[in-house]
Structure formats: structure tokens, C-alpha cells
Design an enzyme around this catalytic site. Structure first.
Site, PDB file in Angstrom:
ATOM      1  N   SER A 204      62.045  11.632  33.982  1.00 11.58           N
ATOM      2  CA  SER A 204      61.022  11.422  35.006  1.00 11.58           C
ATOM      3  C   SER A 204      60.293  12.720  35.315  1.00 11.58           C
ATOM      4  CB  SER A 204      61.670  10.858  36.282  1.00 11.58           C
ATOM      5  OG  SER A 204      60.697  10.653  37.289  1.00 11.58           O
TER       6      SER A 204
ATOM      7  N   HIS B 210      56.429  13.059  42.142  1.00 11.61           N
ATOM      8  CA  HIS B 210      57.681  12.368  41.830  1.00 11.61           C
ATOM      9  C   HIS B 210      58.087  11.455  42.979  1.00 11.61           C
ATOM     10  CE1 HIS B 210      62.137  12.152  41.148  1.00 11.61           C
ATOM     11  NE2 HIS B 210      61.717  11.964  39.912  1.00 11.61           N
TER      12      HIS B 210
END
Length: 241
Positions: A39, A62
Site C-alpha cells: 500500500s 494513505h
């Protein structure tokens, strides 16, 4: 994004030590670490990775899942890196992390630091009843009377009135090590962050905030956790403040 609940009911999390260790945010298993690393690799493809401030921008993307959020983050200080340096140093110095509500407190990682973490909400009930101000604003003012915010990492993730109260405290002489403020909503949220930036700039208090209506507890916790991660990198010799 969460909706601003400024004075919503905000109960305590389960205090059982075993439960809290299990539930602490952040990847620990190999599968979770793979997901987290992948990620962040994708985030770094979208956000620059050159400065300490870039790490905060990356974390904002994020936390929100929105690449455009990097452009909404604002820093108050001599340069954009100053609030990150100040926050990481406060973590290394084991200064308190003080959040506005329980939800933000619950999102602060328990790993990588020895800072006491406390919430403001739950203090100042008498002041709120006497004046009619929100409980979050009264809580900030009550803790400020106790000197809690001086030298602390002050975090506001939900309540615009808490950010406004903190701005008043700074104007009156309180000096947090750094302020992370991302209160969310359609009423006073953007204005509270703008006032906080103006007061902080005038009095030399480093801040990390954002512009617009968006924000929230998860974002505030994520940005604060990045200060913890920077401090951990300092300990390991990866980062030099």
C-alpha cells in the site's frame, strides 16, 4: 471521512491489556506487513518521497485513500519539515500526546514510543455546563489550566471548537511542541484550522493541518502515528533531525 460529531457521546475503549495489545493499530503479521508495504509503495508512486513533510503528505493519502489530499495538507513553521521534526523530537522526549476525543486516542499506536496518551474530552464538565460551550472546548480549556498542553503533541481530529479553544490557549501563552489538527465538518471546521494556523504562525508553534471541509479522527491519528514512525527512524539512525 467521518462526519463531525463535535460533542457526540464518546465512550472509553476496552481497557483490558491483552485486548489492547491485540487490537493495537498497525501491521504485525507477515500477511499484514505485505499489505501495508504494498500500500505504501503505491502511495509513494503518487506522492513525492524526498522530505519529512512528504512523509506526512504520504500518510494523508494513505489514511484517506485520496491522492489529491496531499495538496490539502498545510504546515506552519520555518519550513514544511519543522512540524515533523518538532513532533518526532517530542516523541523522543516522551512528551504527552493529548487528543480531543476518545476516537483519536484509540487510533494512536501503542508501539514505537513511551509517550503518555490522554484525551481532553471528559474534563471541564462544570465549565461546559456553566457557559454552554461545547464539552470539547471546555475540556481543552480545563487541561490547559493544568498545563497539560505545554510541550505536548496536541491532536484535534474531530471537534472544530476544540481547535478554536486551542488557538485561544496558544494566543494566551500555551506552547505545544506541535499541533496536529484535522477537525472535520461543514460548520467551523475549515475556519478553526485557519485560525489555528494564523495564531500558531504568529507565536511560533509548529502545526500540521489541512484546508477544506474534510479531515477526521482517523486522519489525525494517522498523521500523529507518522510522527512516531519518524522518531523510530531517528532512533535507528535512518533519519537525522
Amino acid at each position: 471521512m467521518t462526519t463531525n460529531t463535535d460533542d457526540a457521546t464518546d465512550g472509553d475503549a476496552n481497557s483490558d491489556d491483552g485486548f489492547e495489545e491485540y487490537a493495537d493499530l498497525g501491521a504485525t503479521t507477515s500477511n499484514a506487513m505485505d499489505i501495508a508495504e504494498t500500500s505504501m509503495d503505491r502511495v509513494r508512486e503518487l506522492v513525492p518521497d524526498e522530505t519529512l513533510a512528504d512523509r506526512i503528505r504520504q500518510k494523508s493519502v494513505h489514511a484517506t485513500g485520496d491522492p489529491e489530499f496531499q495538496h490539502l495538507v498545510r504546515f506552519t513553521g520555518a519550513d514544511d519539515d519543522e512540524p515533523v521534526r518538532a513532533g518526532a523530537q517530542a516523541v523522543l522526549d516522551e512528551q504527552p500526546i493529548v487528543t480531543d476525543i476518545t476516537m483519536v486516542k484509540a487510533g494512536i499506536t501503542g508501539r514505537g514510543h513511551d509517550c503518555p496518551v490522554q484525551k481532553a474530552i471528559g474534563n471541564g464538565a462544570e465549565l461546559a455546563a456553566e457557559t454552554g460551550m461545547t464539552r470539547t472546548a471546555a475540556s481543552v480549556l480545563e487541561l490547559d489550566k493544568q498545563g497539560v498542553y505545554d510541550g505536548a503533541i496536541a491532536v484535534v481530529g474531530n471537534a472544530p471548537t476544540a481547535a478554536l479553544a486551542l488557538a485561544d490557549c496558544i494566543e494566551d501563552g500555551t506552547r505545544p511542541a506541535v499541533v496536529v489538527a484535522t477537525p472535520v465538518g461543514f460548520v467551523k471546521a475549515a475556519e478553526s484550522r485557519e485560525r489555528l494556523r494564523e495564531v500558531a504562525a504568529e507565536h511560533g508553534v509548529p502545526t500540521i493541518t489541512n484546508v477544506g471541509r474534510r479531515g477526521g479522527s482517523g486522519l489525525a491519528a494517522g498523521l500523529t502515528n507518522e510522527l512516531v514512525h519518524v522518531a523510530s527512524d531517528v532512533r535507528e539512525g535512518v533519519v537525522d533531525l
